[in-house]
Design a protein around this motif. Structure first.
Motif, mmCIF file in Angstrom:
data_model
loop_
_atom_site.group_PDB
_atom_site.id
_atom_site.type_symbol
_atom_site.label_atom_id
_atom_site.label_comp_id
_atom_site.label_asym_id
_atom_site.label_seq_id
_atom_site.Cartn_x
_atom_site.Cartn_y
_atom_site.Cartn_z
ATOM 1 N N VAL A 60 0.834 -1.201 0.000
ATOM 2 C CA VAL A 60 0.000 0.000 0.000
ATOM 3 C C VAL A 60 0.869 1.252 0.000
ATOM 4 N N ARG A 61 1.902 1.247 0.850
ATOM 5 C CA ARG A 61 2.789 2.403 0.902
ATOM 6 C C ARG A 61 3.530 2.604 -0.425
ATOM 7 N N GLN A 62 3.919 1.511 -1.060
ATOM 8 C CA GLN A 62 4.603 1.639 -2.346
ATOM 9 C C GLN A 62 3.669 2.208 -3.415
ATOM 10 N N ARG A 63 2.427 1.750 -3.427
ATOM 11 C CA ARG A 63 1.480 2.234 -4.442
ATOM 12 C C ARG A 63 1.111 3.696 -4.214
ATOM 13 N N LEU A 64 0.966 4.100 -2.950
ATOM 14 C CA LEU A 64 0.595 5.485 -2.656
ATOM 15 C C LEU A 64 1.811 6.401 -2.543
ATOM 16 N N ARG A 65 3.011 5.797 -2.554
ATOM 17 C CA ARG A 65 4.254 6.570 -2.457
ATOM 18 C C ARG A 65 4.228 7.475 -1.225
ATOM 19 N N ALA A 66 3.784 6.921 -0.104
ATOM 20 C CA ALA A 66 3.711 7.674 1.144
ATOM 21 C C ALA A 66 3.740 6.691 2.311
ATOM 22 N N PRO A 67 4.386 7.063 3.445
ATOM 23 C CA PRO A 67 4.449 6.181 4.631
ATOM 24 C C PRO A 67 3.162 6.230 5.449
ATOM 25 N N VAL A 68 2.084 5.780 4.850
ATOM 26 C CA VAL A 68 0.779 5.893 5.496
ATOM 27 C C VAL A 68 0.670 4.925 6.654
ATOM 28 N N ARG A 69 -0.187 5.269 7.631
ATOM 29 C CA ARG A 69 -0.504 4.380 8.731
ATOM 30 C C ARG A 69 -1.712 3.519 8.359
#
Length: 796
Positions: A608-617
């Motif tokens: 998920v973080r790779q697809r959104l390009r963000a360190p999401v929680r």
């Protein structure tokens, strides 16, 4: 008629001096009789009808004096009539005749005839440009004819001075008179068409002998014998004009139909072609062309004025055709636009802009036809407003119309983009659900859309300064292999019956057709294999984990995702997780289902973080029954270890805190999770089963407001409800004072987003910010975000 016959027989029966006496007698009697008949016509009329008759009566009186003058002077001047200034006085009646024709009443008095379309007698509109061009064509044609017949000879006679002016004036006034009659008949049809016809014939007959006698006078050939053929016309002409003053209008049937009006121009009073006025200007043009062709065939040279007039006439006709082509092109565009407009009006409701019953029935019949042929399911939703009549009775019909328009807007927003919403009439609406993807159960899809429709009707409507809560009863019916239909009306009737069943209940609810299994049964069947499905990974048509973005309302960044259960595949509307969990509770698999959900979500977070390009929680929901269970901490610790995740990456959301038997008992277990670094969030704050005690008893770092607390902010012009605004502000204030982050759920409109941001909400989620999506679709639907790290202060 006797005088006219006598005038024709005089040249045959008499000769010499006897002919002269007979001519004098016939001319005088004819002129006097015409003046008397005309006076009768004037005396019988009033107003404008009398005015034009009076002008033409003066013309007839001048004709009497002209006949007397000729009778007196012609024999005494040895049968000659010199063309001096005195003869110019005979042009005065010509001016009176022209003025009288202009005052003829036109057809405008009959425009209120219901049998006629706009315009006189249903004629097509005729532009001013074409009227001017056709008038110029008639004038040029008549001028060319008069030039060939008289003016050319007068110019070639060598006469100068007053004789020349007088000689030219007689043919020219005759040309003007005939031209005026033609133009009036073509473009200003009079109310009394018979009068115009008789007067026009009389003036034409009057002009021919006048012009011929003038030419004979110039050539000194005006003997009794040479002029005899023309005196008959001078005797007949005033009689025809006098008849025009007394002839009555043709009686018209008041019961004429539209078709009869289109084939009966009133100025003629008999059936004729309605487009004949378009070709009337070409009659003198046709005569002109025939004369020119005749001259060319005889070997006469076309030069001088004749050639110039012919060229001018040709240019006018060519320019007229160009204008006609341009106007026809414009008319074609207007007709096509009118057809599109009429089709829209025929198949749409003008108040709401929605398709109407006719359009909806056609689409439903097409869908039912596909259902019969290939077995494709068809779902219809029948929506009826509750207590709509009370709005009309108390606030007026204008408020009722505004309510219907508002309901139409909410229905559009509640359904999917390819679903068809229509207004069937009154306060009845219908929705034809488009075909769902094969991976989606149609019954579950229909149930989800129905719930969204009910939710959209929840907020109060602002109607003329008043707030009214208006709900809707929804009936749902589906045709598939279990409950097939043969005709569209059958399926619509089933949906209608389900809607009335909803009204007989508590109103404002959703009732499914009793011929079909309820969606909850299907959901229970799906949940039987949910645990195994999540354990083995998602496949087409099975359960999977959906991720909904949670954004920072200040800059729009995606800072977290919430994991929930859904069906995998290309279906846009997934079954709601609460329904699946409820079904799981009934068969005792709820704990295992939650365990698998947490494990699958932790497994997917790296992707998920790779697809959104963000360190999401990662936000995961925890049932309230498990918060006082020590096993929860062990489960979380094991999932984080197995997938190599930092505890700060996980946020556990707890809803329905009121269902927890003892909030204080659950506190140690939640504090244990908090010491690990896991964030604890209170979900659905403000809902019926939420508990404010958890705000100070649990180690919370985030609260998420229920969508009900922002339902009054859906529209920009919808004033905030006072109590909701007070509760919303109080909760935000409490969270801010205790150091907690505030998130808002259910954001679906821009006005709602702006109001919540202004109120102090830092985070938000909802369909406007991004709907729940499976992992393969997540990157395609999420908007680009920055790669800035999420700071620890953001309790996401």
């Amino acid at each position: 008629m006797l005088l006219a016959l006598t005038a024709v027989l005089v040249p045959v029966l008499f000769g010499g001096q006897s002919m002269l006496i007979a001519q004098s007698a016939v001319l005088s009697c004819a002129a006097a009789a015409a003046a008397v008949v005309g006076a009768v016509g004037v005396a019988r009329t009033r107003g404008r009808e009398r005015l034009w008759r009076a002008l033409l009566e003066l013309f007839l009186i001048f004709v009497v004096f002209g006949a007397a003058d000729w009778t007196y002077r012609y024999p005494r001047q040895h049968q000659t009539m010199p063309l001096g200034p005195a003869e110019a006085l005979f042009l005065v009646p010509a001016a009176l005749a022209l003025a009288g024709l202009l005052w003829l009443p036109v057809e405008s008095g009959r425009r209120d005839d219901p049998a006629l379309s706009p315009g006189r007698e249903g004629r097509p509109r005729y532009s001013d440009a074409l009227v001017v061009l056709d008038g110029l064509v008639v004038v040029a044609s008549m001028l060319l004819i008069v030039w060939i017949a008289a003016l050319g000879r007068i110019v070639g006679s060598g006469v100068h001075g007053w004789p020349f002016v007088t000689a030219m004036a007689f043919p020219l006034w005759g040309m003007l008179a005939v031209t005026e009659v033609v133009l009036l008949g073509a473009f200003r049809p009079p109310r009394n068409g018979r009068a115009l016809l008789l007067i026009g014939l009389g003036l034409a007959i009057q002009i021919l002998p006048d012009s011929a006698v003038v030419i004979l006078t110039l050539h000194r050939a005006q003997s009794v014998e040479t002029t005899a053929p023309y005196w008959a016309g001078l005797a007949i002409a005033p009689l025809l004009i006098a008849l025009g003053l007394v002839v009555p209008e043709r009686r018209r049937s008041p019961q004429r139909t539209r078709d009869q009006a289109l084939i009966t121009p009133s100025w003629l009073g008999r059936p004729s072609w309605p487009w004949i006025h378009v070709y009337v200007p070409y009659l003198p043009l046709t005569v002109t062309v025939a004369i020119i062709l005749g001259l060319a065939a005889s070997g006469a040279a076309l030069g001088g004025v004749l050639l110039y007039l012919a060229l001018i006439l040709a240019m006018l006709v060519a320019f007229r055709q160009l204008v006609t082509v341009a106007q026809n092109v414009r008319l074609l565009v207007e007709v096509q636009a009118a057809q599109v407009r009429l089709r829209y009006q025929a198949f749409h409701d003008l108040l709401t802009g929605l398709p109407n019953r006719a359009y909806f029935t056609g689409e439903l019949e097409r869908a039912v036809g596909e259902h019969r042929s290939v077995g494709r399911p068809v779902t219809v939703m029948f929506v009826d407003l509750d207590d709509f009549k009370s709005v009309n009775d108390t606030l007026g019909h204008a408020a009722g119309d505004d309510l219907l328009a508002g309901v139409a807007d909410r229905l559009r927003g509640a359904v999917r983009g390819n679903d068809l919403v229509a207004r069937l009439g009154g306060d009845e609406f219908a929705v034809l659900l488009a075909e769902a993807d094969q991976a989606c159960d149609p019954a579950i899809t229909a149930d989800r859309v129905g719930q969204k429709v009910l939710a959209a009707m929840g907020p109060a409507f602002s109607l003329h300064g008043h707030r009214r809560n208006v709900h809707a009863s929804v009936g749902l019916a589906m045709a598939d292999s279990e409950a097939p239909v043969e005709v569209a009306e059958q399926l619509l009737h089933r949906a209608d019956s389900a809607m009335y069943a909803a009204k007989r209940g508590a109103k404002g609810g959703l009732v499914r057709d009793h011929l079909h299994r309820p969606a909850a049964v299907r959901i229970r069947e799906v949940s039987d294999s949910a645990v195994a499905t999540l354990a083995s990974g998602a496949t087409m048509g099975s359960l999977a984990v959906c991720y909904q973005p949670i954004r920072c309302l200040e800059d729009g960044r995606i800072v977290a995702v919430e994991a929930s259960l859904c069906r995998a595949g290309s279906c846009d509307l997934a079954p709601p997780a609460p329904d699946l969990l409820t079904a799981a509770e009934r068969d005792g698999s709820t704990d295992e289902l939650h365990n698998r959900l947490l494990d699958r979500a932790c497994h997917d977070l790296r992707v998920v973080r790779q697809r959104l390009r963000a360190p999401v929680r990662l936000h995961v929901n925890v049932p309230p029954e498990r918060v006082d269970d020590e096993a929860l901490a062990d489960l979380v610790r094991e999932s984080l270890r197995r997938h190599h995740l930092n505890a700060h990456a996980l946020v556990l959301e707890i809803a329905s805190a009121a269902r927890v038997p003892d909030l204080a008992t659950a506190r140690p277990y939640l504090e244990q999770l908090a010491r690990m670094g896991v964030r604890i969030a209170l979900d659905d704050v403000g809902a019926d089963d939420s508990s404010l005690g958890a705000l100070h008893k649990w180690p919370l770092t985030l609260i998420k407001l229920t969508p009900e607390l922002s339902a009054d902010l859906l529209a920009a012009d919808q004033p905030a409800e006072r109590r909701l605004r007070a509760v919303r502000s109080a909760l935000i204030g409490i969270a801010t004072a205790t150091g907690m982050t505030v998130a808002a759920d259910g954001i679906v409109t821009e006005p709602q987003l702006a109001a919540l941001r202004t109120a102090g909400c830092e985070l938000g989620q909802g369909d406007l910010l991004g709907p729940p999506q499976t992992l393969p679709r997540l990157a395609r639907t999420a908007s680009p975000v920055t790669t800035t790290s999420v700071s620890p202060e953001h309790d996401s």
